[in-house]
Design a protein around this motif. Structure first.
Motif, PDB file in Angstrom:
ATOM      1  N   ALA A  19      42.329 -14.606  27.429  1.00  0.00           N
ATOM      2  CA  ALA A  19      43.172 -15.805  27.428  1.00  0.00           C
ATOM      3  C   ALA A  19      42.378 -17.072  27.710  1.00  0.00           C
ATOM      4  N   GLU A  20      41.260 -16.957  28.408  1.00  0.00           N
ATOM      5  CA  GLU A  20      40.424 -18.118  28.726  1.00  0.00           C
ATOM      6  C   GLU A  20      39.387 -18.413  27.640  1.00  0.00           C
ATOM      7  N   GLY A  21      39.355 -17.590  26.595  1.00  0.00           N
ATOM      8  CA  GLY A  21      38.410 -17.814  25.509  1.00  0.00           C
ATOM      9  C   GLY A  21      37.079 -17.115  25.676  1.00  0.00           C
ATOM     10  N   ASN A  22      36.915 -16.311  26.729  1.00  0.00           N
ATOM     11  CA  ASN A  22      35.679 -15.551  26.912  1.00  0.00           C
ATOM     12  C   ASN A  22      35.601 -14.444  25.861  1.00  0.00           C
ATOM     13  N   GLU A  23      34.411 -14.240  25.316  1.00  0.00           N
ATOM     14  CA  GLU A  23      34.214 -13.217  24.298  1.00  0.00           C
ATOM     15  C   GLU A  23      33.559 -11.973  24.878  1.00  0.00           C
ATOM     16  N   PHE A  24      34.014 -10.821  24.393  1.00  0.00           N
ATOM     17  CA  PHE A  24      33.476  -9.529  24.803  1.00  0.00           C
ATOM     18  C   PHE A  24      33.209  -8.730  23.533  1.00  0.00           C
ATOM     19  N   ALA A  25      31.947  -8.418  23.272  1.00  0.00           N
ATOM     20  CA  ALA A  25      31.573  -7.719  22.048  1.00  0.00           C
ATOM     21  C   ALA A  25      31.184  -6.273  22.352  1.00  0.00           C
ATOM     22  N   PHE A  26      31.526  -5.399  21.420  1.00  0.00           N
ATOM     23  CA  PHE A  26      31.254  -3.975  21.527  1.00  0.00           C
ATOM     24  C   PHE A  26      30.747  -3.483  20.175  1.00  0.00           C
ATOM     25  N   HIS A  27      29.894  -2.455  20.190  1.00  0.00           N
ATOM     26  CA  HIS A  27      29.460  -1.845  18.942  1.00  0.00           C
ATOM     27  C   HIS A  27      29.239  -0.349  19.158  1.00  0.00           C
ATOM     28  N   GLY A  28      29.125   0.387  18.056  1.00  0.00           N
ATOM     29  CA  GLY A  28      28.904   1.825  18.158  1.00  0.00           C
ATOM     30  C   GLY A  28      28.741   2.461  16.798  1.00  0.00           C
ATOM     31  N   VAL A  29      28.640   3.790  16.818  1.00  0.00           N
ATOM     32  CA  VAL A  29      28.430   4.583  15.605  1.00  0.00           C
ATOM     33  C   VAL A  29      29.334   5.813  15.667  1.00  0.00           C
ATOM     34  N   TYR A  30      29.979   6.135  14.539  1.00  0.00           N
ATOM     35  CA  TYR A  30      30.767   7.367  14.458  1.00  0.00           C
ATOM     36  C   TYR A  30      29.838   8.556  14.238  1.00  0.00           C
ATOM     37  N   HIS A  31      30.059   9.614  15.022  1.00  0.00           N
ATOM     38  CA  HIS A  31      29.226  10.813  14.940  1.00  0.00           C
ATOM     39  C   HIS A  31      29.955  11.994  14.318  1.00  0.00           C
ATOM     40  N   ALA A  32      31.280  12.048  14.482  1.00  0.00           N
ATOM     41  CA  ALA A  32      32.063  13.140  13.897  1.00  0.00           C
ATOM     42  C   ALA A  32      33.462  12.634  13.596  1.00  0.00           C
ATOM     43  N   ILE A  33      33.976  13.091  12.463  1.00  0.00           N
ATOM     44  CA  ILE A  33      35.343  12.772  12.069  1.00  0.00           C
ATOM     45  C   ILE A  33      35.957  14.045  11.522  1.00  0.00           C
ATOM     46  N   GLU A  34      37.011  14.489  12.172  1.00  0.00           N
ATOM     47  CA  GLU A  34      37.755  15.665  11.724  1.00  0.00           C
ATOM     48  C   GLU A  34      39.185  15.197  11.459  1.00  0.00           C
ATOM     49  N   THR A  35      39.428  14.719  10.245  1.00  0.00           N
ATOM     50  CA  THR A  35      40.738  14.183   9.878  1.00  0.00           C
ATOM     51  C   THR A  35      41.752  15.309   9.840  1.00  0.00           C
TER      52      THR A  35
END
Length: 106
Positions: A19-35
């Motif tokens: 709400a104050e305009g502070n930014e929080f960034a995240f990143h990652g990689v998918y390792h497994a997907i079992e749909t």
């Protein structure tokens, strides 16, 4: 880039703002997907580089409803505690509230 490429080896990055305009960034990689059962990915808050967690999201069919289980495994208890101090629990709750609102719209 606020996008995740949901495929094995697919990467992503998202930036959230409070709400104050502070930014929080995240990143990652998918390792497994079992749909449609399970997703496994790494997840790193860019505010604390080098502290990567492993996240497993499991979807359980309840016959017309779905139970979502999101488990995060940290490298150390100190990493976990630091993320909690930074508001991870509140952020996760907000994300689940937003998902529930989207699903309610049908």
């Amino acid at each position: 880039m606020n996008v995740w490429y949901v495929k094995p080896g697919g990467a992503g990055r998202v930036v959230q703002r409070d709400a104050e305009g502070n930014e929080f960034a995240f990143h990652g990689v998918y390792h497994a997907i079992e749909t449609p059962v399970r997703l496994v990915r790494t997840f790193e808050f860019e505010g604390t580089p080098g502290h990567v967690l492993l996240e497993t999201v499991t979807f359980e069919d309840l016959g017309g409803r779905t139970n979502l289980i999101d488990q995060s495994v940290f490298q150390t208890a100190e990493d976990r505690d630091a993320m909690l101090r930074l508001g991870m629990e509140e952020g996760a709750a907000e994300s689940m509230d937003r998902l529930a609102a989207l699903l309610a719209k049908g």
